[in-house]
Enzyme design. Structure first.
Site, PDB file in Angstrom:
ATOM      1  N   ASP A 261       0.855  -1.192   0.000  1.00  0.00           N
ATOM      2  CA  ASP A 261       0.000   0.000   0.000  1.00  0.00           C
ATOM      3  C   ASP A 261       0.897   1.251   0.000  1.00  0.00           C
ATOM      4  O   ASP A 261       0.570   2.269   0.604  1.00  0.00           O
ATOM      5  CB  ASP A 261      -0.943   0.012   1.205  1.00  0.00           C
ATOM      6  CG  ASP A 261      -2.088   1.014   1.049  1.00  0.00           C
ATOM      7  OD1 ASP A 261      -2.384   1.413  -0.093  1.00  0.00           O
ATOM      8  OD2 ASP A 261      -2.675   1.422   2.073  1.00  0.00           O
TER       9      ASP A 261
ATOM     10  N   GLY B 268      -1.391   5.470   3.692  1.00  0.00           N
ATOM     11  CA  GLY B 268      -0.579   4.479   3.009  1.00  0.00           C
ATOM     12  C   GLY B 268       0.725   4.242   3.748  1.00  0.00           C
ATOM     13  O   GLY B 268       0.958   4.747   4.847  1.00  0.00           O
TER      14      GLY B 268
END
Length: 392
Positions: free
Chosen positions: A283, A318
């Site tokens: 991510d 993220g």
């Protein structure tokens, strides 16, 4: 110029099973033979004595890294990103498209499709980097309450016509689509596409256990970054995370960066889920591989401090790790058997992306996507489709 390459005397993670001392012959970008005592004649030899030889990492959920953001990248930037990723052991990846103004999302999809077409053209001068194997659509069909970094104003209910447009502009390259199962018409939406080979992933969601269980029965088969951007597990309300852990056939993503999930929760997942249904992802965002500082992501400012990326409001934005970092965390910091970590960073991802027949294990006939590591987990070399694309 050698037509073939030979990895000699390495400890090969053979056929996704166990380590064996073998040689690997590479011809025309494919694994042509795996056994002991292959002749060196006509080969460029890579000495792997005492080193681990593993399938290349596959990251099915990344927003960028090395200073490059998927949403703002055209062919040149995507090529640079692919070069950055091979230096971290990644040989294939799915760029994840964020929720944004629809035209921005459409442009991102078009740019990725253009790049895929470029790298798939027959050429002697192949781009030496990690291969984009499709597109991961993380938005815009998600929950506003559990939006994470996604801009609230651009989140919309699932739309068949819009996804059809995305599929068209992507050249049919969309592999994963995240949808909040509780969203309006979510089930009929995914049923419309059930024969199109798209993996529908439950994520950015507040679905309770009952809604989640129904969604898994109706075609959701994957979970976007388990535990993150969803309701947590409670003993009287297990929620979607509890439903996913209960079902062996549902694959789940984990961000094992030491920030997104407590290591104790990772160990719980490893006890609950079959290893074959856990996929390690990054991510990662534009700042992955960079140091502390201020950056822009999803149209907002964020700052990196002590390995954590956050927006000004404190929301985690993220990760800033790469696949080699994830791998080292699991094996080195948390003591997960390396054999399991290899599967969770390669084979399992390949299966979700629908490319296990080509990638994800060291098997004769598959693409020669290979990494070589020493016993201290240092990456020594990356080979992508037979090309040596990185040396330490």
């Amino acid at each position: 110029m050698f037509n073939m390459k030979l990895i000699k005397n390495g400890l090969v993670f053979y056929d996704n099973n166990s380590f064996e001392k073998k040689d690997i012959l590479i011809k025309d970008g494919k694994i042509a033979d795996i056994r002991r005592g292959i002749s060196k004649n006509g080969c460029e030899v890579i000495d792997a004595e005492g080193f681990w030889v593993l399938p290349g990492f596959i990251d099915i959920h990344t927003h960028g890294g090395g200073g490059y953001d998927i949403m703002n990248s055209k062919c040149r930037e995507l090529e640079s990103l692919s070069r950055f990723f091979v230096s971290k052991g990644v040989t294939a990846f799915l760029p994840a498209v964020m929720t944004a103004p629809l035209e921005d999302m459409m442009n991102a999809v078009r740019n990725i499709n253009q790049y895929i077409n470029k790298i798939n053209k027959p050429s002697k001068n192949k781009i030496p980097g990690a291969k984009i194997i499709g597109i991961n659509m993380e938005g815009p069909f998600i929950s506003q309450k559990y939006k994470g970094s996604h801009p609230k104003e651009h989140i919309i209910p699932p739309s068949v016509s819009l996804l059809e447009r995305f599929i068209h502009e992507s050249g049919g390259n969309i592999k994963i689509v995240t949808v909040a199962p509780e969203a309006e018409n979510a089930i009929s939406f995914i049923e419309h596409f059930k024969r199109r080979g798209i993996v529908f992933s439950a994520g950015h969601t507040g679905a309770d256990y009952k809604v989640a269980a129904h969604a898994f029965e109706k075609g959701f088969s994957h979970v976007t970054h388990l535990f993150n951007a969803m309701a947590g597990i409670h003993h009287r309300d297990p929620g979607i995370a509890g439903a996913a852990l209960e079902r062996d056939n549902i694959t789940v993503e984990l961000i094992c960066d030491g920030v997104h999930i407590d290591p104790a929760m990772i160990k719980i997942v490893l006890k609950c889920k079959p290893i074959d249904n856990i996929v390690l992802i990054t991510d990662s965002i534009i700042a992955a591989g960079a140091g502390n500082g201020e950056y822009s992501f999803a149209g907002k400012e964020l700052y990196i401090e002590n390995g954590c990326a956050k927006h000004k409001n404190g929301v985690i934005a993220g990760s800033v790790v790469t696949m080699i970092d994830i791998f080292k965390n699991m094996v080195g910091r948390w003591g997960v058997p390396i054999e399991n970590c290899i599967k969770m960073t390669s084979a399992n991802a390949a299966k979700v992306a629908g490319i296990y027949h080509k990638k994800g294990s060291l098997t004769c006939g598959k693409d020669a996507d290979i990494i070589i590591m020493d016993k201290k987990l240092n990456l020594l070399a990356t080979i992508a489709e037979g090309n040596i694309v990185y040396r330490a």
